[in-house]
Design an enzyme around this catalytic site. Structure first.
Site, PDB file in Angstrom:
ATOM      1  CB  THR A 121      42.015  51.641  33.023  1.00  0.00           C
ATOM      2  OG1 THR A 121      43.448  52.116  33.013  1.00  0.00           O
ATOM      3  CG2 THR A 121      41.069  52.280  34.037  1.00  0.00           C
ATOM      4  CB  ALA A 149      37.772  46.169  27.646  1.00  0.00           C
ATOM      5  CG  LEU A 201      43.491  33.331  36.412  1.00  0.00           C
ATOM      6  CD1 LEU A 201      43.885  31.797  35.888  1.00  0.00           C
ATOM      7  CD2 LEU A 201      44.195  33.501  37.845  1.00  0.00           C
ATOM      8  CG  ASP A 210      35.385  47.825  36.609  1.00  0.00           C
ATOM      9  OD1 ASP A 210      35.150  46.945  37.651  1.00  0.00           O
ATOM     10  OD2 ASP A 210      35.629  48.939  36.826  1.00  0.00           O
TER      11      ASP A 210
END
EC number: 2.7.1.15
Length: 302
Positions: A251, A285, A223, A255
């Site tokens: 980006t 990240a 989410l 992942d």
């Protein structure tokens, strides 16, 4: 035998900073192009490797300079690239438009990733069919995903299926997933409509349960800034909040989440503990530029 095998895509990311996304017929000026290593499969393998996971990658790159970049980035993260095939032609690439709020729009050209075929998988079957965890996404041919998911599941591996980009999946592939990992738009696609929003009472949990009814053994619904919801057969859905961060670049954050999830599940953690670490890793990240370059080592996460 590596404990985690990621089967999937590797792309060179061509990143441009822009003030706003162009409308129909509009031309906008962007920054100089920055090229970094990416692709959903390679990203997930690098994220797992940076966290100390015993991970191998199965995929294809082209015989161009981008292929060397991608191979080196995987190897530098400690990923076994024995079964990363170099094929004639161009490596996959993604054009990424990044706006000041850290959000992105992405166009992927699969190129070498189309060569990740069932036949190629069979050539490296010994490397993945007996792994503890097999990770899959949908930037390679769907026939390959179906073959890997059902074969690995039958061999006793835990299959993490990141159903992105969104695509129709046969019931036997969904049934092999443990966990099925999707964001809200991918959930909407699989459910044939718009899922309830996280802001509505019980909405995200209801969406996760609806996804569970499609056949997977467990579901993780990401989410963004609201964290993630998890659901598994025989248990009540749960919510893991996200850490509060300022997004610099989203980006590859999803992942990073999947790679961390794979490491924890391969180490025998339960689903909630795995989602907690994955949420923290994604939080780190998004506070950094790039995809693979932004992924933290384990000691950076806490």
């Amino acid at each position: 035998m590596p404990r985690i095998v990621v089967i999937g895509s590797a792309n060179a990311d061509l990143v441009l900073d822009i003030d706003h996304r162009p409308g129909a017929g509009e031309t906008v000026l962007g920054s100089d192009v920055v090229v970094t290593a990416g692709g959903k499969g390679a990203n997930q393998a690098v994220a797992a490797g940076r966290l100390g996971g015993d991970v191998a990658f199965v995929g294809c790159v082209g015989d161009d300079g981008y292929g060397e970049l991608l191979r080196r980035s995987l190897a530098d993260a400690g990923v076994d690239v024995t079964h990363l095939r170099t094929v004639p032609g161009a490596s996959g690439n993604a054009i990424i438009l990044l706006t000041p709020d850290g959000e992105n729009s992405i166009i992927v050209s699969p190129s070498a990733n189309r060569r990740v075929t069932v036949e190629l998988l069979e050539e490296s079957r010994a490397a993945w069919a007996g792994a503890a965890v097999v990770v899959l996404q949908l930037e390679i041919p769907l026939a390959t995903v179906a073959h890997a998911a059902t074969t690995a599941h039958a061999a006793g591996a835990r299959v993490i299926l990141n159903a992105a980009p969104a695509a129709a999946l046969p019931p036997e592939v969904l049934a092999a997933a443990d966990a099925l990992v999707v964001n809200e738009s991918e959930a909407a696609f699989l459910l044939g409509g718009v899922p309830a929003q996280a802001a509505e009472p019980g909405g995200a949990a209801a969406t996760a349960v609806a996804l569970l009814d499609l056949g997977p053994r467990s579901v993780v619904l990401t989410l963004g800034a609201d964290g993630a919801v998890l659901a598994a057969r025989g248990a009540e859905p749960g919510h893991v909040p996200a850490r509060k961060v300022t997004a610099v670049d989203t980006t590859g954050a999803g992942d990073a989440f999947v790679g961390a999830l794979a490491v924890e599940l391969a180490d025998g953690r339960d689903l909630r503990a795995a989602v907690e670490l994955a949420t923290d890793v994604a939080g780190v990240a998004v506070g950094r530029r790039g995809a693979q370059a932004a992924y933290p080592a384990r000691e950076e996460v806490r």
